[in-house]
Design an enzyme around this catalytic site. Sequence first.
Site, short mmCIF file in Angstrom:
data_model
loop_
_atom_site.label_atom_id
_atom_site.label_comp_id
_atom_site.label_asym_id
_atom_site.label_seq_id
_atom_site.Cartn_x
_atom_site.Cartn_y
_atom_site.Cartn_z
CB ALA A 165 -0.94 0.09 1.11
CB SER A 166 4.09 2.07 1.50
OG SER A 166 4.83 1.05 0.93
CE LYS A 185 -5.17 0.09 -21.90
NZ LYS A 185 -4.92 1.32 -21.36
CG HIS A 228 -0.27 -5.26 -22.23
ND1 HIS A 228 -0.86 -5.56 -21.06
CD2 HIS A 228 0.49 -3.95 -21.80
CE1 HIS A 228 -0.29 -5.30 -20.04
NE2 HIS A 228 0.26 -4.09 -20.40
CE LYS A 252 -7.39 3.78 -43.98
NZ LYS A 252 -5.91 3.77 -43.17
CE LYS A 309 -0.62 4.04 -34.09
NZ LYS A 309 -0.90 4.54 -35.76
CB ALA A 335 -0.57 1.19 -3.54
NE ARG A 368 3.65 -0.59 -35.37
CZ ARG A 368 3.45 0.44 -36.12
NH1 ARG A 368 4.08 0.70 -37.16
NH2 ARG A 368 2.31 0.81 -36.01
CD GLN A 405 -3.95 2.94 -24.48
OE1 GLN A 405 -4.92 2.67 -23.61
NE2 GLN A 405 -2.87 3.17 -24.25
N1 LIG Z 1 -12.59 7.80 -35.86
C1 LIG Z 1 -11.31 8.45 -35.86
O1 LIG Z 1 -10.59 8.64 -34.62
C2 LIG Z 1 -10.58 8.30 -37.07
C3 LIG Z 1 -9.56 8.81 -36.96
N2 LIG Z 1 -8.66 8.74 -38.14
C4 LIG Z 1 -7.35 9.18 -37.92
O2 LIG Z 1 -7.01 9.68 -39.11
C5 LIG Z 1 -5.60 9.49 -39.39
C6 LIG Z 1 -5.04 8.66 -40.53
O3 LIG Z 1 -6.07 7.44 -40.46
P1 LIG Z 1 -5.07 5.92 -40.67
O4 LIG Z 1 -5.94 4.93 -40.76
O5 LIG Z 1 -4.07 6.06 -39.26
O6 LIG Z 1 -4.41 6.39 -42.02
P2 LIG Z 1 -3.14 5.71 -42.72
O7 LIG Z 1 -3.43 4.71 -43.56
O8 LIG Z 1 -2.61 7.07 -43.50
O9 LIG Z 1 -2.19 5.47 -41.64
C7 LIG Z 1 -1.42 6.39 -40.93
C8 LIG Z 1 -0.37 5.79 -40.00
O10 LIG Z 1 0.23 4.86 -40.95
C9 LIG Z 1 1.70 4.78 -40.14
N3 LIG Z 1 2.52 5.03 -41.28
C10 LIG Z 1 3.04 6.36 -41.55
N4 LIG Z 1 4.23 6.11 -42.59
C11 LIG Z 1 4.25 4.60 -42.76
C12 LIG Z 1 5.31 3.83 -43.42
N5 LIG Z 1 5.96 4.49 -44.30
N6 LIG Z 1 4.74 2.52 -43.55
C13 LIG Z 1 3.72 2.10 -42.95
N7 LIG Z 1 3.21 2.78 -42.06
C14 LIG Z 1 3.23 4.11 -41.85
C15 LIG Z 1 1.68 5.78 -39.29
O11 LIG Z 1 1.45 5.02 -37.80
P3 LIG Z 1 2.47 4.07 -37.37
O12 LIG Z 1 3.64 5.24 -36.78
O13 LIG Z 1 1.61 3.64 -35.86
O14 LIG Z 1 3.07 3.27 -38.35
C16 LIG Z 1 0.33 6.74 -39.33
O15 LIG Z 1 -0.17 7.13 -38.23
C17 LIG Z 1 -5.35 8.71 -38.02
O16 LIG Z 1 -4.61 9.93 -37.04
C18 LIG Z 1 -6.22 8.35 -37.50
O17 LIG Z 1 -6.37 8.04 -36.09
C19 LIG Z 1 -9.14 8.15 -39.32
C20 LIG Z 1 -10.45 7.69 -39.32
C21 LIG Z 1 -11.29 7.67 -38.18
O1 LIG Z 2 1.80 -2.71 -18.43
C1 LIG Z 2 2.08 -1.71 -18.88
O2 LIG Z 2 1.44 -0.85 -19.50
C2 LIG Z 2 1.88 0.69 -19.45
C3 LIG Z 2 0.91 1.14 -20.42
O3 LIG Z 2 -0.58 1.23 -20.20
P1 LIG Z 2 -1.66 2.21 -20.68
O4 LIG Z 2 -2.80 1.75 -20.12
O5 LIG Z 2 -1.27 3.62 -20.25
O6 LIG Z 2 -1.64 1.86 -22.28
C4 LIG Z 2 3.29 0.59 -19.85
O7 LIG Z 2 3.69 2.12 -19.77
C5 LIG Z 2 4.03 -0.13 -19.04
O8 LIG Z 2 5.47 0.24 -19.55
C6 LIG Z 2 3.55 -1.55 -18.91
O9 LIG Z 2 4.41 -2.29 -18.15
#
Ligand SMILES: NC(=O)C1=CN([C@@H]2O[C@H](COP(=O)(O)OP(=O)(O)OC[C@H]3O[C@@H](n4cnc5c(N)ncnc54)[C@H](OP(=O)(O)O)[C@@H]3O)[C@@H](O)[C@H]2O)C=CC1
Ligand SMILES: O=C1O[C@H](COP(=O)(O)O)[C@@H](O)[C@H](O)[C@H]1O
Length: 494
Positions: A18-19, A184, A242, A382, A345, A23, A336, A374
């Site tokens: 708890a400390s 989540k 996770h 899409k 993200k 916690a 990843r 998140q």
């Molecule tokens: N309801 C919502 O909230 C919605 C939000 N959106 C937003 O619109 C934006 C674009 O949509 P999204 O589907 O992500 O579109 P894209 O298909 O354009 O994906 C963008 C993502 O691809 C990744 N990326 C960038 N460069 C490369 C590369 N060279 N090779 C592989 N991956 C790459 C990056 O993510 P990473 O770094 O993780 O690889 C980037 O964020 C996002 O910010 C998304 O959140 C779109 C639709 C609905």
């Molecule tokens: O379990 C863990 O998760 C957190 C990330 O949790 P989130 O709910 O904030 O996405 C991470 O920072 C930590 O390194 C890991 O042990």
Amino acid sequence: MENKNDFQYPHTFILLGASGDLARKKIYPTIWYLYRDNLLPKHTKFIGYARTKQTLSEVKEKCKKYLKVRPGDEEKLDEFWAANEYFAGSYDKRIDYEMLNQLINKFEKGPVANRIFYLAVPPTVFQDVTVNIRNACVSIKGFTRVIIEKPFGSDDVSSDALSNHLAGLFKEEQIYRIDHYLGKEMVQNLMTIRFANQIFKPSWNRENIASVLISFKEPFGTEGRGGYFDDFGIIRDVMQNHLLQILSLVAMEKPVTLNPNDIRDEKVKVLRHINPIELSDILVGQYVGNPEGKGDEKLGYLEDPTVPKDSVTPTYALAALNINNARWQGVPFILRCGKALNERKAEVRIQYKDVPGDIFDGHAKRNELVIRVQPGEALYLKLMSKSPGMKFDLVETELDLTYSMRYGEADVPDAYERLILDVFTGTQMHFVRNDELKEAWRIFTPVLKELEGKHIKPVPYVYGSRGPPQADDKLAEYNFKYSGSYKWKKPTLS
Ligand SMILES: NC(=O)C1=CN([C@@H]2O[C@H](COP(=O)(O)OP(=O)(O)OC[C@H]3O[C@@H](n4cnc5c(N)ncnc54)[C@H](OP(=O)(O)O)[C@@H]3O)[C@@H](O)[C@H]2O)C=CC1
Ligand SMILES: O=C1O[C@H](COP(=O)(O)O)[C@@H](O)[C@H](O)[C@H]1O
């Protein structure tokens, strides 16, 4: 016969450790929110237990900045603290647990009383604590449940030893292994999306899906606290638990019922179809400082004073897993994760195959179903559409369920709130079963041993970047196509 789960009976929630940080920052706030929202049994007593000699007022003071208190909640907060006790004791002496037991007994009026122990303690004292709970503190007139946090060992052998240790003390239905990602909203939604929508069923397979990408990104590094992280690394910290949990929910077959054991049976089954990861199917990275960054961003992982100067611990990893069953054979599941990246993200991307028999001169881009865990829960698909107007061009667009737009800023409870409440109600659906854990370590232990045994140097990436540039090549290799042409027109609230 009484139902011991019944909320009318007294319950005691004992927080060991708890400390500590967990916690203070997570568990006290969570039990406060559950208490505030009247979600817990009416007669719940909370007892904090740790070695530190301190008063309850001191505990309260240390937690203060982490407990959100809305205007009007002040009286309820006083009531909450009045339901709390703090007891200082060692982790290894049975006598202290006997005194703790006496303290719990004082609050347990009536024929039934239940106890929940939350172990927010380091792995070094885990064995002592569990043995002492078993010997001195189990409830004799109700249930005893034990909540444990990772690390659940650091490889197959240590994890098995821990599981055997626990199995000697408690029944599996008394053990609640937390993977907070299972609490989540969008992770819990995966089962609903998959099994309550006929539309996805015919295409959720190798005939239609090219690859699945499950990502976790954090925009901060170890911030001077890399000592703990360095023993584990990102694969044990995030990927083996996770991300693998998410994978099993995306890939499993439909469970017979929603019974927790039916669900966990399916999760284990799909994991059993995965071979251990090969070294050639993993890329590991470690962040270096960004000279143009601000504050901590300037510092690389190795410049964290608590990290050994020659550490090869990965802070980034990308691995491709193959599920060798009839549904998924040949579809890479890419996990990843990384720290010190460009954004926070967590998401799942189900990328569909190219349309066969193309009549659009290669302009049709792949469909992608994105489940954004998140920040900002969302589910979007899409897809290609005709661009509105006279032309017959294709345009990339989406069907979008953005939670904040559809449901307002409404209550998406925190993962810990849901999970702790589940322990009170006795549902293990969102907790990790012993055999799931065993499978997870079977998949990851050989590659971890190889990485560590061969002292393989992670590739560098810059703090605040998207990760090592080589990771994008790997994505392409695993049949994840990034077109770079999709543009999202953010909707505005009317
Ligand atoms: N309801 C919502 O909230 C919605 C939000 N959106 C937003 O619109 C934006 C674009 O949509 P999204 O589907 O992500 O579109 P894209 O298909 O354009 O994906 C963008 C993502 O691809 C990744 N990326 C960038 N460069 C490369 C590369 N060279 N090779 C592989 N991956 C790459 C990056 O993510 P990473 O770094 O993780 O690889 C980037 O964020 C996002 O910010 C998304 O959140 C779109 C639709 C609905
Ligand atoms: O379990 C863990 O998760 C957190 C990330 O949790 P989130 O709910 O904030 O996405 C991470 O920072 C930590 O390194 C890991 O042990």
